[in-house]
Write a protein that holds these residues in place. Structure first.
Motif, short mmCIF file in Angstrom:
data_model
loop_
_atom_site.label_atom_id
_atom_site.label_comp_id
_atom_site.label_asym_id
_atom_site.label_seq_id
_atom_site.Cartn_x
_atom_site.Cartn_y
_atom_site.Cartn_z
N SER A 30 -109.51 -18.60 41.62
CA SER A 30 -109.83 -18.39 43.04
C SER A 30 -109.47 -19.62 43.94
O SER A 30 -109.78 -19.83 44.96
N SER A 31 -108.32 -20.45 43.24
CA SER A 31 -108.03 -21.76 43.77
C SER A 31 -107.20 -21.60 45.19
O SER A 31 -107.61 -22.62 45.81
N VAL A 32 -106.68 -20.54 45.24
CA VAL A 32 -105.98 -20.46 46.60
C VAL A 32 -107.02 -20.47 47.80
O VAL A 32 -106.68 -20.93 48.86
N ILE A 33 -108.00 -19.82 47.60
CA ILE A 33 -109.31 -19.85 48.77
C ILE A 33 -110.21 -21.01 48.54
O ILE A 33 -110.45 -21.59 49.45
N LEU A 34 -110.46 -21.43 47.36
CA LEU A 34 -111.68 -22.58 47.14
C LEU A 34 -110.78 -23.76 47.49
O LEU A 34 -111.65 -24.80 47.89
N GLY A 35 -109.55 -24.08 47.09
CA GLY A 35 -109.03 -25.42 47.37
C GLY A 35 -108.98 -25.76 49.14
O GLY A 35 -109.90 -26.76 49.44
N PRO A 36 -108.81 -25.02 49.99
CA PRO A 36 -108.93 -25.48 51.36
C PRO A 36 -110.19 -25.32 51.87
O PRO A 36 -110.75 -26.26 52.66
N ILE A 37 -111.28 -24.56 51.24
CA ILE A 37 -112.59 -24.48 51.45
C ILE A 37 -113.28 -25.61 51.28
O ILE A 37 -114.03 -26.42 51.82
N PHE A 38 -113.17 -26.08 49.99
CA PHE A 38 -113.66 -27.57 49.37
C PHE A 38 -113.17 -28.70 50.25
O PHE A 38 -113.94 -29.60 50.71
N LEU A 39 -111.87 -28.50 50.47
CA LEU A 39 -111.35 -29.83 51.49
C LEU A 39 -111.76 -29.88 52.75
O LEU A 39 -112.28 -31.30 53.38
N SER A 40 -112.00 -28.73 53.34
CA SER A 40 -112.61 -28.62 54.71
C SER A 40 -114.03 -29.22 54.82
O SER A 40 -114.46 -29.78 55.57
N ILE A 41 -114.83 -28.87 53.67
CA ILE A 41 -116.21 -29.08 53.62
C ILE A 41 -116.41 -30.78 53.50
O ILE A 41 -117.14 -31.37 54.02
N PHE A 42 -115.41 -31.32 52.46
CA PHE A 42 -115.37 -32.93 52.37
C PHE A 42 -114.93 -33.41 53.65
O PHE A 42 -115.72 -34.75 53.99
N ILE A 43 -114.05 -32.88 54.34
CA ILE A 43 -113.74 -33.40 55.73
C ILE A 43 -114.57 -33.53 56.66
O ILE A 43 -115.05 -34.44 57.34
N SER A 44 -115.45 -32.34 56.77
CA SER A 44 -116.48 -32.24 57.87
C SER A 44 -117.68 -33.15 57.56
O SER A 44 -118.28 -33.81 58.21
N ILE A 45 -117.90 -33.48 56.13
CA ILE A 45 -118.97 -34.37 55.81
C ILE A 45 -118.50 -35.95 55.96
O ILE A 45 -119.56 -36.63 56.54
N ILE A 46 -117.31 -36.10 56.12
CA ILE A 46 -116.89 -37.40 56.52
C ILE A 46 -117.07 -37.65 58.04
O ILE A 46 -117.40 -38.74 58.50
N ILE A 47 -116.63 -36.53 58.72
CA ILE A 47 -116.52 -36.69 60.30
C ILE A 47 -117.88 -36.55 60.89
O ILE A 47 -118.33 -37.14 61.96
N TYR A 48 -119.02 -35.86 60.19
CA TYR A 48 -120.43 -36.01 60.72
C TYR A 48 -121.25 -37.32 60.92
O TYR A 48 -121.77 -37.25 62.16
N PRO A 49 -120.90 -38.36 60.32
CA PRO A 49 -121.53 -39.49 60.73
C PRO A 49 -121.03 -40.26 62.16
O PRO A 49 -121.72 -40.80 62.67
N PHE A 50 -119.84 -39.59 62.45
CA PHE A 50 -119.21 -40.02 63.79
C PHE A 50 -120.08 -39.41 64.84
O PHE A 50 -120.39 -40.06 65.80
N LEU A 51 -120.47 -38.15 64.64
CA LEU A 51 -121.22 -37.63 65.55
C LEU A 51 -122.75 -38.17 65.52
O LEU A 51 -123.27 -38.21 66.94
N MET A 52 -123.41 -38.60 64.51
CA MET A 52 -124.46 -39.30 64.62
C MET A 52 -124.39 -40.44 65.17
O MET A 52 -125.28 -41.00 66.07
N TRP A 53 -123.16 -41.34 64.95
CA TRP A 53 -123.07 -42.57 65.69
C TRP A 53 -122.98 -42.37 67.26
O TRP A 53 -123.65 -43.28 67.89
N LEU A 54 -122.27 -41.44 67.87
CA LEU A 54 -122.38 -41.20 69.10
C LEU A 54 -123.60 -40.85 69.51
O LEU A 54 -124.07 -41.37 70.70
N LYS A 55 -124.52 -40.14 68.61
CA LYS A 55 -125.87 -39.64 69.17
C LYS A 55 -126.68 -41.05 69.53
O LYS A 55 -127.64 -41.10 70.28
#
Length: 335
Positions: A30-55
């Motif tokens: 299932s790597s064709v689907i799971l690869g981009p999904i996992f990568l998007s999850i990790f990128i989102s987790i990294i960006i989330y602290p910036f949102l909290m910092w703005l708040k």
């Protein structure tokens, strides 16, 4: 007759290993689907602290979300546009990258160049755009949903749930690792781009960006990132230029990994070097190129998960470096 049937301990270990193997096989197919999904999850987790910092800086929640989403969209579109344009220029320039030398090493250098050209789809702009678009919008939607997901989990499990608290702690550790790694990789990318620009190496910014992303791959990422600039330096300045370029990468890597990274983290990855190295290839085999980028945090997640159960705690102990246990022992000795 009333005694409950109990599976022997050795059979439990075999079942655990079998389940892990089957799970990896399922992820592989299932790597064709799971690869981009996992990568998007990790990128989102990294960006989330910036949102909290703005708040925390006084912006309203809705405005913080808007600024974060617009910034993510702009940055993602800029990187994708740059890659599409630069790779198109690279494809045109590839035939000119030839090592013209009578030395016996030159033929091996040309073979490496030919292998890279034949096996890396640098001209597949449509595929790059498709994957980039999916990642970009997946990250945007997930960043928007993350605060609500956290609230739902707290309502469902309770704020005092040990499992939920461990999960949040693991996410915080993952965020810290990626942020620190991004800072070190930023030093990598800027240093490489500046040096390549000074030495008039083609596509200096592209190789700097490649170095930034490949820096997330421990030990071997910087080696892979050094190959194109070294080959270009070889084709332009001869074997001496390639050696000098290789030395620059060694110096940059030494400064980043031996000075900057330890100072920012204060500790290692808490995984043995062998486990880190093997995990890269295991996750690379399972998820493709994405597995190399996020192999370390995925392995850390697996270790933390295995530590929660008696049947698998021995496996987590083998995969760990023992640094955390040594630190706890030192604290107990001081007490």
């Amino acid at each position: 007759m009333n005694d409950e049937f109990k599976i022997p301990s050795f059979l439990q270990q075999i079942l655990v290993i079998a389940v892990i193997f089957v799970a990896l096989l399922g992820m592989k197919y299932s790597s064709v689907i799971l690869g981009p999904i996992f990568l998007s999850i990790f990128i989102s987790i990294i960006i989330y602290p910036f949102l909290m910092w703005l708040k925390k800086k006084g912006l309203s929640y809705n405005l913080s979300v808007l600024v974060t989403l617009v910034g993510t969209l702009a940055l993602g579109a800029a990187i994708m546009g740059f890659l599409v344009y630069t790779l198109a220029q690279l494809v045109k320039a590839l035939p000119t990258f030839t090592i013209n030398s009578s030395g016996f090493l030159a033929q091996y250098g040309n073979q490496i160049i030919t292998f890279i050209v034949d096996n890396i789809p640098v001209s597949d702009s449509a595929g790059l755009i498709a994957i980039g678009t999916f990642l970009l919008f997946s990250v945007i939607f997930l960043v928007y949903e993350l605060p609500q997901i956290k609230t739902r989990l707290e309502k469902g499990f309770g704020t005092d749930s040990p499992t939920l608290n461990k999960t949040f702690a693991l996410i915080r550790d993952t965020i810290d690792y990626f942020i620190i790694r991004a800072k070190v990789n930023f030093f990598y990318g800027i240093s490489v781009s500046v040096i390549l620009f000074v030495f008039d190496i083609n596509f200096a910014v592209l190789w700097g960006l490649l170095t930034f992303f490949l820096g997330f791959i421990p030990y071997i990422g910087i080696i892979i990132a050094a190959i194109p600039p070294v080959l270009i330096a070889w084709s332009k300045f001869g074997i001496q230029g390639a050696i000098i370029m290789g030395l620059f990468f060694i110096i940059i890597n030494t400064i980043a990994e031996s000075i900057i990274f330890p100072r920012l983290t204060g500790k290692g990855l808490q995984m043995s070097v062998y486990v880190v190295f093997v995990s890269l290839f295991v996750w690379g085999w399972v998820l493709g190129p994405t597995g190399f980028l996020i192999g370390v945090p995925l392995t850390l997640i697996v270790i933390k998960y295995l530590e929660n159960y008696d049947e698998t705690r021995w496996l987590a102990s083998i995969m760990s470096s023992g640094e955390e246990e040594d630190e706890n022992n030192k604290k107990n000795d001081h007490k």
